[in-house]
Design a protein around this motif. Structure first.
Motif, PDB file in Angstrom:
ATOM      1  N   ALA A 464       7.229   9.704  23.411  1.00 33.15           N
ATOM      2  CA  ALA A 464       6.977   9.532  21.979  1.00 33.15           C
ATOM      3  C   ALA A 464       7.870  10.376  21.072  1.00 33.15           C
ATOM      4  CB  ALA A 464       5.507   9.828  21.679  1.00 33.15           C
ATOM      5  N   ASP A 465       8.466  11.431  21.620  1.00 38.27           N
ATOM      6  CA  ASP A 465       9.284  12.271  20.738  1.00 38.27           C
ATOM      7  C   ASP A 465      10.452  12.853  21.538  1.00 38.27           C
ATOM      8  OD1 ASP A 465      10.176  13.554  18.485  1.00 38.27           O
ATOM      9  OD2 ASP A 465       8.482  14.921  18.292  1.00 38.27           O
ATOM     10  N   SER A 466      11.424  13.408  20.826  1.00 40.68           N
ATOM     11  CA  SER A 466      12.645  13.907  21.458  1.00 40.68           C
ATOM     12  C   SER A 466      12.411  15.228  22.194  1.00 40.68           C
ATOM     13  CB  SER A 466      13.720  14.110  20.378  1.00 40.68           C
ATOM     14  OG  SER A 466      14.929  14.554  20.949  1.00 40.68           O
ATOM     15  N   TRP A 467      13.209  15.469  23.230  1.00 41.80           N
ATOM     16  CA  TRP A 467      13.251  16.748  23.937  1.00 41.80           C
ATOM     17  C   TRP A 467      14.725  17.156  23.992  1.00 41.80           C
ATOM     18  CZ3 TRP A 467      12.886  11.939  25.642  1.00 41.80           C
ATOM     19  CH2 TRP A 467      13.791  11.499  26.597  1.00 41.80           C
ATOM     20  N   PRO A 468      15.015  18.438  24.157  1.00 40.71           N
ATOM     21  CA  PRO A 468      16.404  18.884  23.994  1.00 40.71           C
ATOM     22  C   PRO A 468      17.416  18.225  24.930  1.00 40.71           C
ATOM     23  CG  PRO A 468      14.913  20.769  23.927  1.00 40.71           C
ATOM     24  CD  PRO A 468      14.066  19.584  24.282  1.00 40.71           C
ATOM     25  N   GLY A 469      17.002  17.853  26.150  1.00 38.53           N
ATOM     26  CA  GLY A 469      17.960  17.362  27.140  1.00 38.53           C
ATOM     27  C   GLY A 469      18.261  15.884  27.062  1.00 38.53           C
ATOM     28  N   GLN A 470      17.709  15.228  26.089  1.00 38.39           N
ATOM     29  CA  GLN A 470      17.869  13.780  25.954  1.00 38.39           C
ATOM     30  C   GLN A 470      19.326  13.366  25.733  1.00 38.39           C
ATOM     31  OE1 GLN A 470      15.715  12.468  22.428  1.00 38.39           O
ATOM     32  NE2 GLN A 470      15.589  10.424  23.305  1.00 38.39           N
ATOM     33  N   MET A 471      19.725  12.208  26.261  1.00 33.46           N
ATOM     34  CA  MET A 471      21.076  11.703  25.979  1.00 33.46           C
ATOM     35  C   MET A 471      21.208  11.453  24.486  1.00 33.46           C
ATOM     36  SD  MET A 471      21.002   7.672  27.216  1.00 33.46           S
ATOM     37  CE  MET A 471      22.591   7.145  26.621  1.00 33.46           C
ATOM     38  N   ARG A 472      22.443  11.530  23.986  1.00 34.08           N
ATOM     39  CA  ARG A 472      22.651  11.404  22.548  1.00 34.08           C
ATOM     40  C   ARG A 472      23.162  10.054  22.117  1.00 34.08           C
ATOM     41  NH1 ARG A 472      19.993  15.606  23.126  1.00 34.08           N
ATOM     42  NH2 ARG A 472      20.483  17.519  21.992  1.00 34.08           N
ATOM     43  N   THR A 473      23.889   9.385  23.010  1.00 39.15           N
ATOM     44  CA  THR A 473      24.403   8.064  22.654  1.00 39.15           C
ATOM     45  C   THR A 473      24.970   7.404  23.903  1.00 39.15           C
ATOM     46  OG1 THR A 473      25.792   6.867  21.051  1.00 39.15           O
ATOM     47  CG2 THR A 473      26.765   8.804  22.070  1.00 39.15           C
ATOM     48  N   VAL A 474      25.294   6.125  23.779  1.00 42.73           N
ATOM     49  CA  VAL A 474      26.106   5.449  24.780  1.00 42.73           C
ATOM     50  C   VAL A 474      27.534   5.584  24.290  1.00 42.73           C
ATOM     51  CG1 VAL A 474      26.740   3.195  25.755  1.00 42.73           C
ATOM     52  CG2 VAL A 474      24.319   3.816  25.484  1.00 42.73           C
ATOM     53  N   TRP A 475      28.404   6.077  25.156  1.00 38.46           N
ATOM     54  CA  TRP A 475      29.790   6.303  24.744  1.00 38.46           C
ATOM     55  C   TRP A 475      30.371   5.029  24.105  1.00 38.46           C
ATOM     56  CZ3 TRP A 475      33.091  10.047  23.794  1.00 38.46           C
ATOM     57  CH2 TRP A 475      34.432   9.711  23.630  1.00 38.46           C
ATOM     58  N   GLY A 476      30.856   5.187  22.872  1.00 43.66           N
ATOM     59  CA  GLY A 476      31.547   4.082  22.210  1.00 43.66           C
ATOM     60  C   GLY A 476      30.647   2.974  21.687  1.00 43.66           C
ATOM     61  N   ASP A 477      29.330   3.118  21.814  1.00 39.88           N
ATOM     62  CA  ASP A 477      28.460   2.022  21.388  1.00 39.88           C
ATOM     63  C   ASP A 477      27.081   2.557  20.986  1.00 39.88           C
ATOM     64  OD1 ASP A 477      27.358  -0.429  20.886  1.00 39.88           O
ATOM     65  OD2 ASP A 477      27.968  -1.341  22.789  1.00 39.88           O
ATOM     66  N   HIS A 478      27.045   3.212  19.833  1.00 35.63           N
ATOM     67  CA  HIS A 478      25.793   3.841  19.406  1.00 35.63           C
ATOM     68  C   HIS A 478      24.699   2.794  19.182  1.00 35.63           C
ATOM     69  CE1 HIS A 478      23.556   7.331  18.240  1.00 35.63           C
ATOM     70  NE2 HIS A 478      23.271   6.845  17.047  1.00 35.63           N
ATOM     71  N   ASP A 479      25.108   1.623  18.730  1.00 38.24           N
ATOM     72  CA  ASP A 479      24.118   0.581  18.505  1.00 38.24           C
ATOM     73  C   ASP A 479      23.452   0.160  19.825  1.00 38.24           C
ATOM     74  OD1 ASP A 479      22.773  -1.228  16.735  1.00 38.24           O
ATOM     75  OD2 ASP A 479      23.839  -2.815  17.803  1.00 38.24           O
ATOM     76  N   ARG A 480      24.249   0.098  20.896  1.00 36.14           N
ATOM     77  CA  ARG A 480      23.675  -0.255  22.192  1.00 36.14           C
ATOM     78  C   ARG A 480      22.639   0.793  22.628  1.00 36.14           C
ATOM     79  NH1 ARG A 480      26.856  -1.159  27.963  1.00 36.14           N
ATOM     80  NH2 ARG A 480      25.047  -1.889  29.124  1.00 36.14           N
TER      81      ARG A 480
END
Ligand code: WTA
Length: 646
Positions: A464-480
């Motif tokens: 339900a909420d973020s934790w520090p180790g979470q991935m930040r994006t898919v390389w080159g495709d933030h929308d994905r």
């Protein structure tokens, strides 16, 4: 089995977190994440202290994930330099080769020198902050040197597992536009050579690959061709490089690495992790979930090509100043005692592996284990797939002599580190359950419509909420990134896993609910195997599903429709199996491949995978509703010609 609780070990009173400590920490992280994580983050060395802790939202309107965003640190300095005052001569990496007797000991002082030199080599080859470096190495210390050398200068590493094919390697190089590859002449696994440099050569022939430099570590002694101007010898470059290289101050949110992983659709995606939040999560979980203690030898048996190797062979362990064991080989070479001989040789305290390895050893009988001592073991860990109760009991009773808690750790490439796992000594165990969420982790079980289910229940697992180790994006495709994880259940991170929660609040992962299969603890997208199959000139269509497999957990079952006029025969079946192996890598080898004159489809043309799964599982009496099929006779043909997986 559900209710079984295993006894608390005699050292529980001095565990890094007690039962009461866990409750307090969990509540603190939930009610005051800024306060809790602000304090926990002091376990890292910051160059510029942060003033904001958590700045995150999973809602579409203001979607963002930032932790410690205005702080600066260097991950390599946290894993090496800050230990030099107190433990320069302590072994940081203990390396055991594939062949018994081959070993290396790298102290923190050595690590500092090797990483600094390699960072200078990278700089000399034109690597700048933010550039991507592809690492395609066996399990040798140079893999860790390369990761940390990137971190030292703010370059972003992308490790490709040595078992992936040239084709898979090329796709990953192209996707992140990497201009440099570090590899070895070859690897050795179970006495067999792995032609890494030859694979790199083949990958670099692909259209779209624009690699300027290949750095080659001499390891296996395999003959390689060195392309003048492009390929360079690691040892020569290292000898010329200076051993001094300042650690670059990096923003906490600057990228640390990309790691490609399979999803339910499309090509593997480049999971991107940050510097500050990721390192904190790797270090925190390594400390508390493994109850790591000063001076102990820690062994995570995963390859650095997978996230488990990133977080626990390298970053978490070294951030905590541990002695981490790196093993190049396989569990059963030269014989089935090898793991336990290594445990005895180095007096290993923590042993962390995938259930598939345990199952393969379990079937060889207890004698291989019993004849070793293993008295140094204190904690056992499991990762990568659900551990079946038989394997759990065997691990607990035979390997651990009923002394060592098993930490069954549920997490994902995307999560950076453990999310649901017992704190040993503090949380009572139940075989087959990853038990309870770690502080900062807010799991929920939802139904198909997204309704949150309370109490003892079963459904889909979201966070339900973020934790520090979470991935930040898919390389080159933030929308994905947003579409893949945050739209199925708006405002929540969707894990892709099914889960049951029992009356004690314990979580039981039931496996993937999407089109991802878990083969020997490795994720494989059915779409990837399908697209490899249809790339073959004789194949018209393919559908791939998972099926239960005694050793691998899940196996790959492929249904293949050939082009009209192509003859079905055993030679072609074998050729197609080999084809997938070559296209993706040995881990994607189909366990069964059935020719299908046609695939079961709805009238709108959608393949009915549910039915294919039942056929693969040999549950042909439970096919369910087939009334929406365009042509029910298709199913009868498939059932009659089912293949027994070999
Ligand atoms: C599965 C590996 C049950 C799960 C760290 C998850 C598990 C996927 C466990 C992630 C566990 C991992 N019990 N299932 N202890 N650990 N899984 O990205 O389906 O390679 O979604 O990360 O493995 O695989 P990945």
């Amino acid at each position: 089995m559900d209710r079984q609780m295993h006894p608390v070990p005699d050292w529980a009173g001095s565990a890094s977190m007690t039962a009461e400590g866990y409750r307090v920490a969990y509540d603190a992280a939930r009610t005051d994440p800024d306060g809790y994580w602000g304090e926990q983050a002091q376990r890292l060395d910051w160059i510029t202290p942060f003033t904001v802790v958590k700045d995150t939202s999973f809602a579409e309107a203001d979607f963002r994930i930032n932790w410690f965003a205005d702080g600066q640190l260097n991950v390599a300095a946290n894993c090496i330099d800050r230990h030099l005052d107190t433990r320069a001569d302590q072994v940081a990496i203990l390396w055991e080769g594939d062949a018994p007797g081959a070993e290396r000991r790298i102290t923190y002082r050595d690590l500092h020198e090797q990483v600094s030199r390699l960072a200078n080599v990278f700089k000399r080859l034109g690597v700048a902050r933010g550039d991507r470096v592809t690492i395609y190495l066996p399990m040798i210390p140079e893999a860790a040197f390369a990761m940390l050398a990137c971190a030292r200068i703010g370059a972003v590493h992308s490790i490709v597992f040595g078992g992936f094919s040239p084709e898979s390697l090329a796709n990953r190089i192209i996707d992140c536009d990497s201009r440099i590859v570090i590899t070895a002449d070859g690897g050795c696994r179970g006495g067999k050579p792995v032609p890494l440099k030859a694979n790199v050569d083949a990958a670099l022939d692909h259209d779209g690959v624009a690699v300027d430099h290949v750095v080659v570590v001499r390891h296996s002694g395999t003959e390689v061709t060195m392309k003048p101007g492009r390929d360079q010898d690691y040892a020569t470059l290292m000898a010329q490089a200076s051993p001094d290289c300042p650690a670059a101050p990096m923003g906490a949110e600057d990228p640390l690495f990309i790691l490609y992983t399979s999803g339910s659709t499309g090509k593997p995606k480049g999971v991107l992790h940050s510097s500050g939040g990721y390192l904190l999560w790797a270090a925190w979980t390594h400390q508390h979930v493994f109850d790591y203690r000063e001076g102990e030898v820690f062994w995570c048996a995963a390859d650095v090509g997978w996230v488990t190797g990133h977080s626990y062979v390298v970053y978490g362990a070294l951030a905590n100043g541990a002695t981490t064991l790196m093993y190049e080989g396989v569990p059963n070479y030269p014989d089935h005692s090898r793991f336990w001989q290594i445990v005895d040789k180095y007096r290993v305290a923590t042993f962390y592996a995938a259930p598939t390895a345990l199952r393969s050893l379990m079937r060889e009988g207890d004698e291989w284990v019993k004849k070793t001592d293993r008295s140094s073991l204190r904690i056992l860990g499991s990762v990568g797939e659900p551990i079946n109760p038989e394997a759990w009991e065997w691990f607990y009773r035979v390997v651990g002599d009923s002394r060592c808690p098993i930490v069954d750790t549920w997490w994902q490439t995307e999560t950076g580190g453990h999310l649901i796992a017992p704190l040993p000594g503090a949380v009572p165990l139940k075989p087959g359950s990853a038990t309870l969420p770690l502080p900062g982790v807010l799991p929920q079980i939802v139904d198909a419509e997204g309704k949150v289910l309370e109490g003892a229940t079963e459904g889909n697992l979201v966070i339900a909420d973020s934790w520090p180790g979470q991935m930040r994006t898919v390389w080159g495709d933030h929308d994905r990134f947003f579409q893949t994880y945050f739209t199925t259940y708006p405002g929540k991170y969707f894990t892709g896993d099914g889960c049951r929660r029992d009356e004690d609040g314990y979580y039981w992962i039931t496996g993937r609910v999407d089109d991802v299969i878990n083969v020997s603890g490795h994720r494989m997208g059915t779409a990837e195997v399908e697209s490899a199959l249809v790339a073959h000139a004789k194949v018209a269509e393919a559908a791939v599903v998972g099926m239960p497999h005694d050793l691998k957990g899940q196996g790959i079952y492929a249904f293949v429709t050939l082009n009209s006029g192509v003859e079905e025969d055993e030679a072609l079946r074998a050729e197609l199996v080999q084809w997938v192996r070559r296209e993706i890598g040995p881990i994607a080898t189909p366990d069964a491949l059935q020719f299908a004159p046609a695939l079961p489809k709805t009238r709108s043309g959608k393949i009915m995978r549910r039915i294919l799964r039942k056929i693969a599982e040999n549950q042909v009496d439970a096919l369910g509703d087939t009334s929406t099929l365009a042509d029910p006779a298709v199913v009868d043909h498939l059932v009659a010609n089912r293949i027994e997986p070999g």
